[in-house]
Design a protein around this motif. Structure first.
Motif, mmCIF file in Angstrom:
data_model
loop_
_atom_site.group_PDB
_atom_site.id
_atom_site.type_symbol
_atom_site.label_atom_id
_atom_site.label_comp_id
_atom_site.label_asym_id
_atom_site.label_seq_id
_atom_site.Cartn_x
_atom_site.Cartn_y
_atom_site.Cartn_z
ATOM 1 N N GLY A 117 0.791 -1.231 0.000
ATOM 2 C CA GLY A 117 0.000 0.000 0.000
ATOM 3 C C GLY A 117 0.815 1.270 0.000
ATOM 4 O O GLY A 117 0.280 2.357 -0.285
ATOM 5 N N ASP A 118 2.103 1.183 0.321
ATOM 6 C CA ASP A 118 2.949 2.379 0.279
ATOM 7 C C ASP A 118 3.040 2.898 -1.155
ATOM 8 O O ASP A 118 3.178 2.113 -2.101
ATOM 9 N N GLU A 119 2.989 4.205 -1.300
ATOM 10 C CA GLU A 119 3.062 4.811 -2.626
ATOM 11 C C GLU A 119 4.452 5.374 -2.899
ATOM 12 O O GLU A 119 5.108 5.908 -1.999
ATOM 13 N N VAL A 120 4.879 5.231 -4.148
ATOM 14 C CA VAL A 120 6.142 5.810 -4.600
ATOM 15 C C VAL A 120 5.840 6.716 -5.792
ATOM 16 O O VAL A 120 5.274 6.267 -6.798
ATOM 17 N N ILE A 121 6.183 7.976 -5.671
ATOM 18 C CA ILE A 121 6.017 8.920 -6.776
ATOM 19 C C ILE A 121 7.176 8.729 -7.748
ATOM 20 O O ILE A 121 8.344 8.787 -7.353
ATOM 21 N N THR A 164 0.436 12.111 -0.988
ATOM 22 C CA THR A 164 -0.718 11.738 -0.166
ATOM 23 C C THR A 164 -0.206 11.206 1.164
ATOM 24 O O THR A 164 1.001 11.111 1.400
ATOM 25 N N ASP A 165 -1.141 10.816 2.017
ATOM 26 C CA ASP A 165 -0.718 10.266 3.309
ATOM 27 C C ASP A 165 -0.121 8.874 3.181
ATOM 28 O O ASP A 165 0.384 8.311 4.155
ATOM 29 N N ASP A 199 8.637 14.437 5.141
ATOM 30 C CA ASP A 199 9.349 13.301 5.731
ATOM 31 C C ASP A 199 9.358 12.085 4.805
ATOM 32 O O ASP A 199 9.002 10.969 5.193
ATOM 33 N N LEU A 200 9.797 12.299 3.567
ATOM 34 C CA LEU A 200 9.837 11.236 2.577
ATOM 35 C C LEU A 200 11.269 10.774 2.317
ATOM 36 O O LEU A 200 12.226 11.474 2.637
ATOM 37 N N LEU A 201 11.371 9.600 1.722
ATOM 38 C CA LEU A 201 12.648 9.121 1.209
ATOM 39 C C LEU A 201 12.750 9.498 -0.265
ATOM 40 O O LEU A 201 11.727 9.736 -0.925
ATOM 41 N N VAL A 202 13.964 9.528 -0.777
ATOM 42 C CA VAL A 202 14.148 9.735 -2.208
ATOM 43 C C VAL A 202 15.119 8.696 -2.737
ATOM 44 O O VAL A 202 16.152 8.416 -2.111
ATOM 45 N N LEU A 203 14.743 8.055 -3.850
ATOM 46 C CA LEU A 203 15.662 7.197 -4.585
ATOM 47 C C LEU A 203 16.172 8.015 -5.747
ATOM 48 O O LEU A 203 15.387 8.451 -6.606
ATOM 49 N N SER A 204 17.462 8.248 -5.774
ATOM 50 C CA SER A 204 18.059 9.073 -6.819
ATOM 51 C C SER A 204 18.908 8.195 -7.731
ATOM 52 O O SER A 204 19.989 7.733 -7.336
ATOM 53 N N ASP A 205 18.394 7.925 -8.915
ATOM 54 C CA ASP A 205 19.108 7.121 -9.900
ATOM 55 C C ASP A 205 20.054 8.051 -10.655
ATOM 56 O O ASP A 205 19.615 8.871 -11.468
#
Length: 391
Positions: A117-121, A164-165, A199-205
């Motif tokens: 259910g976790d969303e990734v933008i 979103t939440d 308070d998000l994480l970021v994956l930086s390719d």
């Protein structure tokens, strides 16, 4: 019988569509006299000294497993390289893992941070493997379109609108595949502030970081407050012409990397030993070859972008990677129709833009990681095709 068999297949996995890039690559491979601008792979052979290091590792009997995270000597080399080239500081023992290409690093990252259910933008147009990797990890991919008017850059306003939440992370890739877009320090700072505020994480390719032409590459991990929430992914495939060696790496906070390492231990054990020795040589003595290839890509970039604009296919100048992303809207064709007709009528393979996300419709991706001679012939064929189909 077929119904019984279908019940055995994972519902998650069965949702996945085959790669749109591979579709056209496979078609082209079955035809004669095709110039492929499709697959994102350097046309350069791996530099000889790197190959020799691979041979030497075999001759010296280095055919066993390495430590799960990779040879410590290589991780120390990566740590020094990131510091020298991009002013990034990572501990070789606890914050770097060598992976089987950058693709495995992406898979490990999502499996390490996502719950159902976790969303990734996912910033799009973007690499075709991102959304499937999120889906396979149980997460929900949320496409976020960038547009040509913004030079295909991510803006803080657009990012805010997609959160979103349930949002757990944001995936960015600059320089971008397929658009070649890059972002400045100031532009990344605006985006980073939104990421920190929520308070998000970021994956930086950053697999194309070295192939930045008109400015110095700046990693989002350098911004204060971002290192502890950034998973940085890169590798040796693109800049060092080592695609077939399958050697990537991931850096980030020890808390996340330790989980990634556990999954890596169970699923892959370690990256190929020979490839690790080759990568170490590339770090030590590969800078001149890297710059030589980069100069050639820049020349090809300038040629193909100028050619597209001359023939009426609007194309912005990509700041990095080795892709041009011309608009084919003036032809009245969809990106699929354009790519298929071009392949069959003129024997030039390109990738329809829609495979990189809905925002890619109306464009095609053309890799200029091929010889200038081949590009010149491809341009003649494309121009002939455009003239014939827009009369």
């Amino acid at each position: 019988m077929s119904q019984v068999q279908s019940d055995y297949v994972s519902k998650n996995a069965s949702k996945l569509k085959p790669s749109g890039i591979r579709k056209f690559f496979d078609l082209a491979s079955q035809m004669e006299n095709v110039i492929s601008l499709g697959v994102g792979e350097p046309d350069f052979v791996t530099p000889w000294n790197v190959c020799e290091a691979g041979y030497a590792s075999l001759e010296n009997g280095y055919t066993a497993y390495t430590p799960n995270a990779g040879l410590l000597e290589l991780r120390e080399g990566i740590s020094s390289y990131l510091n020298e080239q991009f002013s990034l500081s990572y501990d070789a023992k606890s914050e770097i893992i060598c992976t089987v290409g950058a693709s495995q690093a992406i898979d490990l990252a999502f499996r390490s941070i996502l719950d159902t259910g976790d969303e990734v933008i996912i910033v799009e147009p973007g690499f075709v493997a991102y959304s499937p990797a999120v889906t396979l990890a149980g997460g929900t991919p949320v496409p976020l379109e960038t547009v040509e008017e913004d030079e295909f850059k991510l803006t803080s306003e657009k990012l805010k609108s997609a959160i979103t939440d349930k949002t757990k992370a944001v995936l960015i890739c600059f320089p971008s595949n397929p658009t070649g877009a890059t972002m400045t320090e100031e532009e990344l700072e605006d985006v980073a502030q939104v990421i920190k505020d929520h308070d998000l994480l970021v994956l930086s390719d950053e697999i194309y970081a070295e192939l930045t032409y008109d400015q110095t590459h700046y990693s989002i991990a350098r911004i204060p407050g971002m290192r502890e929430r950034t998973i940085l992914i890169s590798g040796f495939s693109k800049a060092f012409a080592m695609t077939g060696w399958r050697l990537g790496y991931v850096t980030g906070p020890e808390e996340i990397l330790s989980v990634m390492l556990t999954i890596h231990q169970y699923t892959m054990m370690c990256a190929p030993t020979i490839a690790q020795h080759g990568a170490l040589e590339a770090l030590r003595n590969g800078r001149e070859d890297l710059e030589r290839m980069k100069r050639s890509y820049r020349q090809r970039r300038n040629f193909i972008v100028k050619s597209f604009n001359r023939m009426g296919l609007s194309c912005r100048m990509p700041g990095g990677a080795f892709y041009a992303f011309p608009s084919i809207q003036s032809t009245g064709m969809s990106s699929d129709e354009f790519a298929e007709k071009l392949l069959h009528e003129e024997r030039v393979a390109v990738v329809p833009g829609h495979v990189f996300g809905e925002g890619g419709e109306g464009y095609v991706r053309c890799s200029y990681a091929t010889s200038l001679e081949s590009l010149q012939e491809a341009v003649k064929r494309i121009e002939r095709f455009v003239n014939k189909n827009t009369e």
